[in-house]
Scaffold this motif. Structure first.
Motif, PDB file in Angstrom:
ATOM      1  N   GLU A 134      97.161  44.288  23.519  1.00 24.32           N
ATOM      2  CA  GLU A 134      98.068  43.137  23.541  1.00 24.32           C
ATOM      3  C   GLU A 134      98.765  42.945  22.192  1.00 24.32           C
ATOM      4  OE1 GLU A 134      94.841  43.006  24.383  1.00 24.32           O
ATOM      5  OE2 GLU A 134      94.920  42.750  26.561  1.00 24.32           O
ATOM      6  N   ALA A 135      98.054  43.178  21.123  1.00 26.15           N
ATOM      7  CA  ALA A 135      98.658  43.041  19.796  1.00 26.15           C
ATOM      8  C   ALA A 135      99.713  44.124  19.572  1.00 26.15           C
ATOM      9  CB  ALA A 135      97.583  43.107  18.712  1.00 26.15           C
ATOM     10  N   TRP A 136      99.405  45.357  19.998  1.00 31.75           N
ATOM     11  CA  TRP A 136     100.404  46.426  19.884  1.00 31.75           C
ATOM     12  C   TRP A 136     101.636  46.086  20.722  1.00 31.75           C
ATOM     13  CZ3 TRP A 136     100.421  49.360  15.993  1.00 31.75           C
ATOM     14  CH2 TRP A 136      99.259  49.867  15.442  1.00 31.75           C
ATOM     15  N   GLN A 137     101.413  45.573  21.938  1.00 29.68           N
ATOM     16  CA  GLN A 137     102.542  45.199  22.801  1.00 29.68           C
ATOM     17  C   GLN A 137     103.394  44.116  22.142  1.00 29.68           C
ATOM     18  OE1 GLN A 137     103.097  47.768  24.939  1.00 29.68           O
ATOM     19  NE2 GLN A 137     103.634  46.207  26.426  1.00 29.68           N
ATOM     20  N   ALA A 138     102.746  43.161  21.457  1.00 27.78           N
ATOM     21  CA  ALA A 138     103.496  42.108  20.772  1.00 27.78           C
ATOM     22  C   ALA A 138     104.338  42.685  19.629  1.00 27.78           C
ATOM     23  CB  ALA A 138     102.533  41.041  20.247  1.00 27.78           C
ATOM     24  N   VAL A 139     103.755  43.601  18.860  1.00 28.27           N
ATOM     25  CA  VAL A 139     104.509  44.246  17.767  1.00 28.27           C
ATOM     26  C   VAL A 139     105.709  45.002  18.328  1.00 28.27           C
ATOM     27  CG1 VAL A 139     104.391  46.085  16.021  1.00 28.27           C
ATOM     28  CG2 VAL A 139     102.547  44.403  16.188  1.00 28.27           C
ATOM     29  N   ILE A 140     105.479  45.749  19.400  1.00 32.88           N
ATOM     30  CA  ILE A 140     106.554  46.525  20.026  1.00 32.88           C
ATOM     31  C   ILE A 140     107.634  45.599  20.572  1.00 32.88           C
ATOM     32  CG2 ILE A 140     107.072  48.059  21.972  1.00 32.88           C
ATOM     33  CD1 ILE A 140     104.164  49.222  21.474  1.00 32.88           C
ATOM     34  N   GLU A 162     108.938  53.171  17.494  1.00 32.16           N
ATOM     35  CA  GLU A 162     108.351  54.517  17.545  1.00 32.16           C
ATOM     36  C   GLU A 162     107.065  54.579  16.709  1.00 32.16           C
ATOM     37  OE1 GLU A 162     109.327  59.185  16.596  1.00 32.16           O
ATOM     38  OE2 GLU A 162     110.467  57.628  15.570  1.00 32.16           O
ATOM     39  N   ALA A 163     107.104  54.017  15.513  1.00 26.91           N
ATOM     40  CA  ALA A 163     105.927  54.042  14.639  1.00 26.91           C
ATOM     41  C   ALA A 163     104.770  53.244  15.241  1.00 26.91           C
ATOM     42  CB  ALA A 163     106.293  53.497  13.260  1.00 26.91           C
ATOM     43  N   ALA A 164     105.067  52.062  15.794  1.00 21.45           N
ATOM     44  CA  ALA A 164     104.014  51.237  16.394  1.00 21.45           C
ATOM     45  C   ALA A 164     103.395  51.938  17.602  1.00 21.45           C
ATOM     46  CB  ALA A 164     104.583  49.879  16.804  1.00 21.45           C
ATOM     47  N   CYS A 165     104.221  52.562  18.424  1.00 20.77           N
ATOM     48  CA  CYS A 165     103.698  53.273  19.592  1.00 20.77           C
ATOM     49  C   CYS A 165     102.855  54.479  19.170  1.00 20.77           C
ATOM     50  CB  CYS A 165     104.839  53.710  20.503  1.00 20.77           C
ATOM     51  SG  CYS A 165     105.637  52.342  21.359  1.00 20.77           S
TER      52      CYS A 165
END
Length: 160
Positions: free
Chosen positions: A16-22, A35-38
């Motif tokens: 969920e945190a990664w999805q929020a960053v993206i 791209e970097a976050a994914c």
């Protein structure tokens, strides 16, 4: 955004945190950040479909930007194709992945065509129609060149 990054340093498995960053990077139009976050998110979870899907889409968009500035987009498009291939492997019915992969293939073809046209002395360069040089027949075509030209535009082979 920094608070999310701090949380992810402690526990990189929080989808969920990664999805929020993206999502935040997407709203700001920052494709390189997506791209970097994914890529970072995929290091902890390779089976979560949105990560390769978002990375493939971001890479495709970055490649289109490269193409518009005159730089070679093909390596980045190849990376996008691999991401989308992974999405299709994980979820074969994901229509967005199929559509994205088709877009990547089209854009790769356009980039290669543009590169060949910009170097007319290349042996693989595209020749204009009506040129005296023979054009190779596509491998997928079962018809002879004479049969193709005899049908004329808009007609199908084998029909009268």
């Amino acid at each position: 955004m920094q608070a999310l990054r701090d949380v992810l340093k402690e526990d990189p498995s929080l989808e969920e945190a990664w999805q929020a960053v993206i999502h935040l990077a997407s709203r700001a139009g920052r494709m390189a950040e997506i791209e970097a976050a994914c890529t970072d998110a995929l290091a902890s979870d390779r089976g979560y479909v949105p990560f390769p899907m978002n990375r493939g889409t971001a890479r495709r968009n970055l490649a289109l930007g490269l193409d518009q500035t005159g730089k070679n987009p093909v390596p980045l498009l190849a990376s996008a194709r691999e991401d989308l291939r992974e999405v299709i492997r994980l979820m074969p019915t994901h229509a967005g992945a199929w559509r994205g992969r088709a877009s990547v293939h089209v854009n790769t073809g356009l980039a290669l065509t543009h590169a060949r046209r910009s170097n007319p002395l290349s042996p693989t360069s595209i020749r204009p129609w009506g040129s005296t040089l023979p054009l190779p027949r596509p491998a997928w075509s079962g018809a002879s060149p004479a049969a193709i030209s005899a049908t004329g535009p808009g007609r199908r082979l084998g029909r009268r």
